[in-house]
Design a protein around this motif. Structure first.
Motif, PDB file in Angstrom:
ATOM      1  N   TRP A  84       7.225  -5.156  -3.194  1.00  0.00           N
ATOM      2  CA  TRP A  84       8.473  -5.394  -2.448  1.00  0.00           C
ATOM      3  C   TRP A  84       9.609  -4.403  -2.298  1.00  0.00           C
ATOM      4  N   ASN A  86       8.498  -0.937  -2.334  1.00  0.00           N
ATOM      5  CA  ASN A  86       7.943   0.253  -2.093  1.00  0.00           C
ATOM      6  C   ASN A  86       8.629   1.223  -0.879  1.00  0.00           C
ATOM      7  N   LYS A  87       9.098   2.388  -1.203  1.00  0.00           N
ATOM      8  CA  LYS A  87       9.674   3.102  -0.322  1.00  0.00           C
ATOM      9  C   LYS A  87       8.737   3.740   0.900  1.00  0.00           C
ATOM     10  N   TYR A  89       5.421   2.042   1.728  1.00  0.00           N
ATOM     11  CA  TYR A  89       4.721   1.157   2.308  1.00  0.00           C
ATOM     12  C   TYR A  89       5.202  -0.202   2.340  1.00  0.00           C
ATOM     13  N   LYS A  90       5.241  -0.934   3.630  1.00  0.00           N
ATOM     14  CA  LYS A  90       5.523  -2.128   3.698  1.00  0.00           C
ATOM     15  C   LYS A  90       4.875  -3.134   2.726  1.00  0.00           C
ATOM     16  N   PRO A  91       5.173  -4.393   2.599  1.00  0.00           N
ATOM     17  CA  PRO A  91       4.498  -5.231   1.503  1.00  0.00           C
ATOM     18  C   PRO A  91       3.024  -5.320   1.918  1.00  0.00           C
ATOM     19  N   LYS A  92       2.506  -5.502   3.274  1.00  0.00           N
ATOM     20  CA  LYS A  92       1.179  -5.838   3.767  1.00  0.00           C
ATOM     21  C   LYS A  92       0.277  -4.689   3.107  1.00  0.00           C
ATOM     22  N   LYS A  93       0.667  -3.531   3.695  1.00  0.00           N
ATOM     23  CA  LYS A  93       0.169  -2.314   3.445  1.00  0.00           C
ATOM     24  C   LYS A  93       0.124  -1.946   1.909  1.00  0.00           C
TER      25      LYS A  93
END
Length: 99
Positions: A84, A86-87, A89-93
């Motif tokens: 949540w 992560n600078k 990656y987006k959450p899904k990635k």
């Protein structure tokens, strides 16, 4: 479930109380919560010798360290900041990288 931090004594008490799961951590420092207790993979191996209750590893888990926790008998991983906050990656990635 009961959070045992890094204590076999707390885990044994939780087992007596018929906890559904035991949580240990933090395994690394985390941006979600202040790290008060540090746990090691040694505790995961020790606790699985005395119970079959599911073991949850918490605290500072990311794509660099999650496999080691699973290899050392963590049943589940509680991962928050890596997904949540992560600078990179987006959450899904971020979740996809953990597969």
């Amino acid at each position: 479930g009961i959070t045992c931090h890094n204590s076999i004594r707390l885990a044994k008490n939780a087992i007596k109380l018929k906890a559904d799961y035991l949580a240990f951590g933090a395994f690394k420092s985390s941006r979600t919560k202040k790290t008060k207790y540090q746990a090691t993979t040694k505790i995961l191996n020790e606790i699985t010798k005395i119970t079959n209750i599911p073991i949850v590893a918490i605290g500072g888990i990311n794509s660099s360290n999650y496999k080691n926790l699973l290899l050392n008998k963590a049943t589940f991983l509680a991962i928050s900041s890596y997904i949540w906050n992560n600078k990179k990656y987006k959450p899904k990635k971020a979740i996809g990288i953990l597969r």
